[in-house]
Design a protein around this motif. Structure first.
Motif, PDB file in Angstrom:
ATOM      1  N   GLU A  29       0.838  -1.078  -0.018  1.00 19.32           N
ATOM      2  CA  GLU A  29      -0.156   0.023   0.103  1.00 19.32           C
ATOM      3  C   GLU A  29       0.755   1.443   0.174  1.00 19.32           C
ATOM      4  O   GLU A  29       1.871   1.287   0.676  1.00 19.32           O
ATOM      5  CB  GLU A  29      -0.946   0.082   1.115  1.00 19.32           C
ATOM      6  N   PHE A  30       0.481   2.217  -0.900  1.00 19.38           N
ATOM      7  CA  PHE A  30       1.313   3.533  -0.823  1.00 19.38           C
ATOM      8  C   PHE A  30       0.067   4.572  -0.176  1.00 19.38           C
ATOM      9  O   PHE A  30      -0.944   4.812  -0.870  1.00 19.38           O
ATOM     10  CB  PHE A  30       1.477   3.893  -2.292  1.00 19.38           C
ATOM     11  N   VAL A  31       0.446   5.087   0.857  1.00 22.49           N
ATOM     12  CA  VAL A  31      -0.556   6.232   1.830  1.00 22.49           C
ATOM     13  C   VAL A  31       0.361   7.397   1.560  1.00 22.49           C
ATOM     14  O   VAL A  31       1.443   7.455   1.985  1.00 22.49           O
ATOM     15  CB  VAL A  31      -0.834   5.692   3.087  1.00 22.49           C
ATOM     16  N   ALA A  32      -0.360   8.455   1.237  1.00 26.72           N
ATOM     17  CA  ALA A  32       0.056   9.744   1.656  1.00 26.72           C
ATOM     18  C   ALA A  32      -0.543  10.322   2.685  1.00 26.72           C
ATOM     19  O   ALA A  32      -1.729  10.291   3.112  1.00 26.72           O
ATOM     20  CB  ALA A  32      -0.057  10.709   0.427  1.00 26.72           C
ATOM     21  N   VAL A  33       0.156  11.083   3.629  1.00 28.51           N
ATOM     22  CA  VAL A  33      -0.428  12.065   4.697  1.00 28.51           C
ATOM     23  C   VAL A  33       0.145  13.520   4.164  1.00 28.51           C
ATOM     24  O   VAL A  33       1.048  14.028   4.054  1.00 28.51           O
ATOM     25  CB  VAL A  33       0.166  11.660   5.813  1.00 28.51           C
ATOM     26  N   ARG A  34      -1.168  14.236   4.328  1.00 27.91           N
ATOM     27  CA  ARG A  34      -1.114  15.588   3.744  1.00 27.91           C
ATOM     28  C   ARG A  34      -1.651  16.439   5.071  1.00 27.91           C
ATOM     29  O   ARG A  34      -2.100  16.093   5.776  1.00 27.91           O
ATOM     30  CB  ARG A  34      -2.107  15.960   2.625  1.00 27.91           C
ATOM     31  N   GLY A  35      -1.033  17.806   4.562  1.00 22.03           N
ATOM     32  CA  GLY A  35      -1.412  18.868   5.830  1.00 22.03           C
ATOM     33  C   GLY A  35      -0.142  19.938   5.647  1.00 22.03           C
ATOM     34  O   GLY A  35       0.721  19.774   5.206  1.00 22.03           O
ATOM     35  N   ALA A 178       8.924   5.796  -8.614  1.00 23.03           N
ATOM     36  CA  ALA A 178       9.742   4.698  -7.703  1.00 23.03           C
ATOM     37  C   ALA A 178       9.019   4.285  -6.407  1.00 23.03           C
ATOM     38  O   ALA A 178       9.142   3.105  -6.227  1.00 23.03           O
ATOM     39  CB  ALA A 178      11.214   5.367  -7.571  1.00 23.03           C
ATOM     40  N   LEU A 179       8.394   5.273  -5.675  1.00 21.58           N
ATOM     41  CA  LEU A 179       7.680   4.901  -4.566  1.00 21.58           C
ATOM     42  C   LEU A 179       6.453   4.016  -4.801  1.00 21.58           C
ATOM     43  O   LEU A 179       6.304   2.896  -4.173  1.00 21.58           O
ATOM     44  CB  LEU A 179       7.029   6.207  -3.927  1.00 21.58           C
ATOM     45  N   ALA A 180       5.807   4.343  -5.932  1.00 28.59           N
ATOM     46  CA  ALA A 180       4.798   3.509  -6.357  1.00 28.59           C
ATOM     47  C   ALA A 180       5.031   2.058  -6.674  1.00 28.59           C
ATOM     48  O   ALA A 180       4.348   1.112  -6.652  1.00 28.59           O
ATOM     49  CB  ALA A 180       3.772   4.109  -7.616  1.00 28.59           C
ATOM     50  N   ASP A 181       6.163   1.957  -7.460  1.00 36.17           N
ATOM     51  CA  ASP A 181       6.923   0.704  -7.818  1.00 36.17           C
ATOM     52  C   ASP A 181       7.341  -0.234  -6.449  1.00 36.17           C
ATOM     53  O   ASP A 181       6.834  -1.355  -6.644  1.00 36.17           O
ATOM     54  CB  ASP A 181       7.906   0.837  -8.905  1.00 36.17           C
ATOM     55  N   HIS A 182       7.563   0.673  -5.694  1.00 34.59           N
ATOM     56  CA  HIS A 182       7.891  -0.317  -4.412  1.00 34.59           C
ATOM     57  C   HIS A 182       7.056  -0.779  -3.779  1.00 34.59           C
ATOM     58  O   HIS A 182       7.057  -1.754  -3.201  1.00 34.59           O
ATOM     59  CB  HIS A 182       8.610   0.719  -3.374  1.00 34.59           C
ATOM     60  N   ALA A 183       5.734   0.070  -3.685  1.00 31.75           N
ATOM     61  CA  ALA A 183       4.629  -0.527  -3.282  1.00 31.75           C
ATOM     62  C   ALA A 183       4.006  -1.818  -4.012  1.00 31.75           C
ATOM     63  O   ALA A 183       3.744  -2.885  -3.491  1.00 31.75           O
ATOM     64  CB  ALA A 183       3.508   0.686  -3.124  1.00 31.75           C
ATOM     65  N   LYS A 184       4.028  -1.625  -5.155  1.00 29.69           N
ATOM     66  CA  LYS A 184       3.705  -2.643  -6.173  1.00 29.69           C
ATOM     67  C   LYS A 184       4.383  -3.709  -5.978  1.00 29.69           C
ATOM     68  O   LYS A 184       3.886  -4.928  -6.240  1.00 29.69           O
ATOM     69  CB  LYS A 184       3.604  -2.316  -7.650  1.00 29.69           C
ATOM     70  N   GLY A 186       5.237  -4.782  -3.252  1.00 32.94           N
ATOM     71  CA  GLY A 186       5.084  -5.806  -1.841  1.00 32.94           C
ATOM     72  C   GLY A 186       5.530  -4.680  -0.737  1.00 32.94           C
ATOM     73  O   GLY A 186       5.162  -5.259   0.567  1.00 32.94           O
ATOM     74  N   GLY A 187       6.228  -3.493  -0.832  1.00 30.46           N
ATOM     75  CA  GLY A 187       6.578  -2.745   0.138  1.00 30.46           C
ATOM     76  C   GLY A 187       5.473  -1.917   0.633  1.00 30.46           C
ATOM     77  O   GLY A 187       4.460  -1.532   0.085  1.00 30.46           O
ATOM     78  N   ALA A 188       5.537  -1.295   1.905  1.00 31.78           N
ATOM     79  CA  ALA A 188       4.628  -0.542   2.545  1.00 31.78           C
ATOM     80  C   ALA A 188       5.221   1.049   2.351  1.00 31.78           C
ATOM     81  O   ALA A 188       6.531   1.130   2.698  1.00 31.78           O
ATOM     82  CB  ALA A 188       4.162  -0.642   3.963  1.00 31.78           C
ATOM     83  N   VAL A 189       4.679   1.753   1.676  1.00 34.74           N
ATOM     84  CA  VAL A 189       5.060   3.157   1.515  1.00 34.74           C
ATOM     85  C   VAL A 189       4.340   4.238   2.326  1.00 34.74           C
ATOM     86  O   VAL A 189       2.864   4.098   2.239  1.00 34.74           O
ATOM     87  CB  VAL A 189       5.186   3.580  -0.021  1.00 34.74           C
ATOM     88  N   ALA A 198       1.659  15.673  -5.474  1.00 36.29           N
ATOM     89  CA  ALA A 198       2.574  14.538  -4.934  1.00 36.29           C
ATOM     90  C   ALA A 198       1.618  13.465  -4.337  1.00 36.29           C
ATOM     91  O   ALA A 198       1.615  12.361  -4.603  1.00 36.29           O
ATOM     92  CB  ALA A 198       3.611  14.928  -4.015  1.00 36.29           C
ATOM     93  N   ALA A 199       0.815  13.877  -3.557  1.00 39.16           N
ATOM     94  CA  ALA A 199      -0.368  13.141  -2.600  1.00 39.16           C
ATOM     95  C   ALA A 199      -1.046  12.228  -3.718  1.00 39.16           C
ATOM     96  O   ALA A 199      -1.437  11.237  -3.397  1.00 39.16           O
ATOM     97  CB  ALA A 199      -0.937  13.758  -1.710  1.00 39.16           C
ATOM     98  N   SER A 200      -1.616  12.858  -4.712  1.00 40.41           N
ATOM     99  CA  SER A 200      -2.182  12.147  -5.755  1.00 40.41           C
ATOM    100  C   SER A 200      -2.006  10.861  -6.375  1.00 40.41           C
ATOM    101  O   SER A 200      -2.521  10.079  -6.828  1.00 40.41           O
ATOM    102  CB  SER A 200      -2.806  13.208  -6.871  1.00 40.41           C
ATOM    103  N   HIS A 201      -0.558  10.656  -6.275  1.00 43.73           N
ATOM    104  CA  HIS A 201       0.110   9.471  -6.517  1.00 43.73           C
ATOM    105  C   HIS A 201      -0.065   8.261  -5.826  1.00 43.73           C
ATOM    106  O   HIS A 201       0.035   6.993  -6.196  1.00 43.73           O
ATOM    107  CB  HIS A 201       1.603   9.439  -7.143  1.00 43.73           C
TER     108      HIS A 201
END
Length: 218
Positions: A29-35, A178-184, A186-189, A198-201
């Protein structure tokens, strides 16, 4: 993979950075925290990475209660499991770009470390910078070097603090891919950012509704 349970953090002077924050990020999973700046994003990321002990709550990574480990065991666990990219980069000034990336293998040897490092530098457009020292790089190049170092061990959990903040649009897309590929793979991002683009990815976005308080998924 990452389970943050009701953590709180208050700094000297009574400034509350986190107030009962909980967040789960699963493998793949690729999760973004915004603020906005000052809302607690970086404090959350450092706590998740075992680098800043919260005043309350628990941080569990890959089934391990991170702050229940001794300092020595926690350092070994971070080296084996967690990759972190912070805004200050923390590159070693007297090491080349290649050796900075390879420094991630000092605490945890990696059989194909040199080839892996060269592949990452190639991916991030830094192959021609391998023998340069950080002072000879642009800020964006230092940022990409830090990300390559964080990815060297293919960490189960990758944490990134504003990784596109100093990049042009093309290199920003390269890093986010690269972050999205890492999640794909099997890594958690977990990405923390104030940048909606940036968060929209990410696959999922959560927000700080007010300083220290994490809101619902967006």
């Amino acid at each position: 993979m990452l389970d943050i349970v009701n953590i709180g953090k208050t700094y000297h002077g009574g400034v509350t950075a986190l107030a009962g924050v909980s967040l789960r990020v699963t493998a793949g999973e690729f999760v973004a925290v915004r603020g906005p700046s000052g809302c607690g994003k970086t404090t959350l990321l450092l706590s998740a990475g075992g680098l800043l002990r919260p005043d309350a709550g628990r941080v569990v990574v890959d089934g391990h209660d991170v702050y229940a480990l001794s300092a020595e065991r926690r350092a070994r666990f971070r080296a084996a499991t967690i990759g972190v990219v912070v805004q200050q980069f923390h590159l070693v000034p007297y090491l080349s770009v290649l050796d900075n990336v390879l420094s991630a293998a000092l605490a945890l040897p990696l059989v194909d470390a040199r080839n892996r490092a060269k592949q990452l530098l190639e991916r991030f457009g830094l192959a021609h910078r391998g023998h340069h020292v950080p002072a000879e790089l642009s800020t964006g190049e230092r940022q990409r070097t830090a990300l390559a170092r964080a990815l060297l061990h293919r960490p189960k959990l990758l944490l990134a603090d504003e990784p596109t903040g100093n990049l042009d649009a093309d290199n920003g897309r390269l890093v986010l891919a690269a972050l999205a590929d890492h999640a794909k793979a099997g890594g958690a991002v977990l990405l923390v950012t104030h940048d909606s683009q940036a968060a929209s990815h990410a696959q999922r976005i959560v927000t700080f509704g007010r300083p220290g308080v994490l809101g619902e998924a967006a």
